[in-house]
Scaffold this active site. Structure first.
Site, short mmCIF file in Angstrom:
data_model
loop_
_atom_site.label_atom_id
_atom_site.label_comp_id
_atom_site.label_asym_id
_atom_site.label_seq_id
_atom_site.Cartn_x
_atom_site.Cartn_y
_atom_site.Cartn_z
N ASN A 275 0.85 -1.19 0.00
CA ASN A 275 0.00 0.00 0.00
C ASN A 275 0.88 1.24 0.00
O ASN A 275 1.84 1.34 0.76
CB ASN A 275 -0.89 0.01 1.24
CG ASN A 275 -1.59 -1.30 1.47
OD1 ASN A 275 -2.24 -1.83 0.59
ND2 ASN A 275 -1.44 -1.84 2.67
N GLU A 306 8.66 -4.69 -0.56
CA GLU A 306 7.53 -3.76 -0.53
C GLU A 306 7.99 -2.34 -0.84
O GLU A 306 7.27 -1.57 -1.48
CB GLU A 306 6.82 -3.83 0.82
CG GLU A 306 6.38 -5.22 1.24
CD GLU A 306 5.59 -5.96 0.19
OE1 GLU A 306 4.86 -5.32 -0.59
OE2 GLU A 306 5.69 -7.20 0.13
#
Length: 658
Positions: A275, A306
């Site tokens: 995210n 990530e």
């Protein structure tokens, strides 16, 4: 009826029709009957969007909701007729549109949408979102596809005292009475729905600031209160800062999302999720007991994986899920490369070879194998392709692509790609074009043979020796399984190792391009035959390799004397492949592991290779000899356990294996 499925064709049609201007999402986490698990929360969404064909119709997505009101351009629409089958029908669109949907959505206990968890340790409440692939539509009304990007403005009502985190920096909460507060987040950069996020609950928070090349980046770390003692935040901050230091320089592009929060969340059904500016990770990555180095090495890789997505995936996003493999493969390659360049874990490619790549080889030889670039015609196809081929084979092939075009050319192409497509959507051809420009290599045919076909090739040395023991001829023979007969081009390293004073020492190495069934390697003609001939030196290629008779005897008799960890990993892998393919006996493989694993230095090798030996002893032995081989393995493993240094990783790994 389509249900929760969405086809690629439907997404393309909707993208050609719409351009989303903005989302405004108002979530109320103080409503709903939580006694009836999992409970509900309030969700009001306002989407502003344009339409290229006024009068046309389309649909918005919303799953498992009770819809109270739908308003399109000031016109009330009856939810009873418009909302069906997880879709909201939108008709008679204008050039400029505003859709407002007020609904109650359902908390999840399976990690899809907004997950709600009550900690049994202290009854504290924690929620977090997980939207990849298509689950933002479980929390707010969406156009659920990656190529309809827009800025998002979140407003969240939650109990006072909670922490609320999203893609934008967390604002100061405004008291709302009755023990409630409101968090009004600033608009985000244009994002795809699947990388938006809301995390809210009684989290513990620690803040730092990274002073980087392009300015300051606030860093937040979060976990539930019962795990505070296990939040090794100093180590996490160190790795995070090392990652930013490397990626901002290598990509020549400032981190695009302002702040960077990492939240360790409970009951997570994945490893982590990229995210934008609000990364969620499973809280099992916070160690609650003694862990070996492989645990910490893998955690570093996850953190860097990530982070790499902030550029490749979030800043520039795939147009459709056909390029899921590229999204994950790039982050996978980048996390290993960054770990080598920026952290203490400088030999992570060895662990990749011993663990992740073996995962890829195994899955690529199953009946369920598929091309790296899978034909993801709809969401159902996407959801079955988060596997060893998408991640580990994709990263292996991307590593070969880097070797094929050269590292600096690769990075130059990637930098141009980020600048040209920032906050937009692309297809693989856009990246290939940038790499062709920077390297001068034609990559279309390379992409075809590597990405559109399945299966793994086998590479073996084929040579003749002169009377003085030198090679009079030398070639690399390539073969393929008859079900997947593609012969590919490989960038291949070849290493020659000699036994010198009780050690295996590399005499020389070279790199060459291999293609077709037989490739002559003239540079090795006249070289003295080594004790160990190692194809795929440096592990540039994705292929099974074979050890010739002399090399296999050297490995069985003295792998522990080979000092280079990556070379050892390649030998371990070759021996395991030969065992699985019935070209080396299970008895010999077990003997090899027992003789050499005690001195192995790679943490993943120590933790994973005993598992391969256990398989060999229990599954790959002839029934008549199985009990004897199993006894040899179990007794030998116990001997290794007893001999291991107290408190060492070896002791821990051997205890687990035993």
């Amino acid at each position: 009826m389509p249900g929760t499925n969405l086809t690629r064709d439907e997404a393309a049609t909707r993208a050609s029709l719409l351009d989303v201007t903005s989302y405004a999402i108002d979530l109320d986490l103080t409503t709903g009957a939580l006694s009836d698990s999992p409970g509900t929360f309030g969700s009001t969404t306002t989407i502003r969007f344009t339409c290229t064909e006024p009068g046309a119709e389309t649909f918005a997505d919303l799953v498992d909701a009770t819809v109270h009101e739908i308003t399109l351009n000031g016109r009330s629409i009856d939810p009873a007729t418009a909302y069906a089958d997880s879709r909201i029908a939108l008709t008679d669109l204008a050039a400029d549109n505003e859709l407002v949907v007020r609904a109650d959505c359902t908390y999840s206990r399976t990690g899809e949408g907004l997950h709600r968890f009550v900690d049994p340790a202290d009854d504290r409440v924690y929620t977090y979102s997980q939207f990849e692939v298509p689950d933002a539509r479980r929390v707010y009304t969406t156009f659920e596809q990656p190529d309809l990007k827009a800025p998002f403005t979140f407003t969240v009502t939650a109990p006072e005292g909670w922490k609320v985190v999203s893609n934008s920096p967390s604002p100061e909460p405004e008291p709302a009475g009755d023990g409630k507060a409101v968090w009004r987040f600033a608009p985000t950069k244009p994002l795809s729905t699947y990388v938006t996020a809301i995390v809210a609950g009684e989290y513990h928070e620690v803040q730092h600031v990274y002073h980087g090349k392009y300015g300051d980046i606030p860093l937040g770390h979060y976990c539930r209160q019962s795990l505070v003692e296990h939040l090794d935040v100093d180590e996490l901050v160190k790795v995070t800062e090392q990652g930013f230091g490397y990626f901002e320089d290598a990509f020549d592009y400032p981190y695009p999302f302002g702040k960077y929060d990492q939240l360790y969340v409970p009951e997570y059904n994945m490893g982590a999720m990229e995210n934008a500016g609000c990364v969620t990770l499973r809280d099992e990555y916070l160690p609650r007991s003694r862990q070996d180095r492989a645990f910490y090495e893998f955690r570093v890789e996850v953190i860097l994986h990530e982070m790499a997505h902030m550029w490749f995936g979030d800043l520039v996003t795939m147009k459709w899920w056909d390029d899921l493999w590229l999204n994950e493969s790039f982050a996978e390659w980048a996390c290993y490369h960054a770990a080598v360049e920026a952290t203490e874990f400088t030999e992570v490619w060895t662990g990749f070879t011993n663990a992740r790549k073996n995962w890829a080889y195994r899955q690529d030889q199953l009946p369920s194998t598929h091309p790296i670039a899978a034909d993801n015609v709809d969401l159902r196809a996407v959801e079955v392709n988060f596997d060893g081929i998408t991640y580990a084979k994709g990263a292996s092939v991307l590593k070969q692509l880097v070797a094929w075009v050269g590292l600096e050319n690769f990075l130059v192409g990637v930098r141009d790609y980020f600048k040209a497509h920032e906050f937009g959507n692309t297809e693989f051809s856009d990246l290939l074009a940038a790499l062709e420009k920077s390297s001068g290599r034609d990559l279309d045919s390379w992409a075809q043979e590597w990405l559109q076909t399945s299966g793994v090739n086998t590479l073996a040395a084929e040579f003749e020796l002169a009377e003085d023991g030198t090679y009079s001829s030398f070639a690399v023979r390539q073969s393929a399984h008859p079900d997947f007969p593609t012969l590919r081009r490989h960038r291949l390293g070849i290493g020659l190792y000699d036994a010198v004073d009780g050690r295996l020492v590399r005499r020389t190495s070279l790199e060459t391009d291999v293609s077709g069934e037989l490739t002559e390697v003239a540079e090795l003609v006249g070289q003295q035959q080594p004790d160990l001939l190692l194809l795929n030196e440096g592990d540039l290629a994705y292929a099974k390799i074979r050890l010739d008779e002399r090399s296999l005897a050297t490995v069985v008799g003295g792998l522990a004397t080979l000092d280079d960890s990556l070379a050892r990993a390649l030998c371990w892998g070759a021996a395991w492949d030969m065992t699985r393919d019935a070209e080396m006996s299970a008895t010999d493989f077990v003997a090899l592991v027992l003789s050499s694993i005690g001195s192995e230095t790679d943490a993943f090798g120590v933790s994973r290779i005993p598992g391969y030996a256990a398989l060999a002893s229990t599954l790959y032995t002839a029934p008549a000899h199985r009990d004897a081989v199993r006894a040899t393995w179990e007794q030998g493993l116990r001997t290794l356990l007893d001999a291991a240094e107290a408190g060492s990783d070896h002791q821990l790994s051997f205890a687990r294996a035993y």
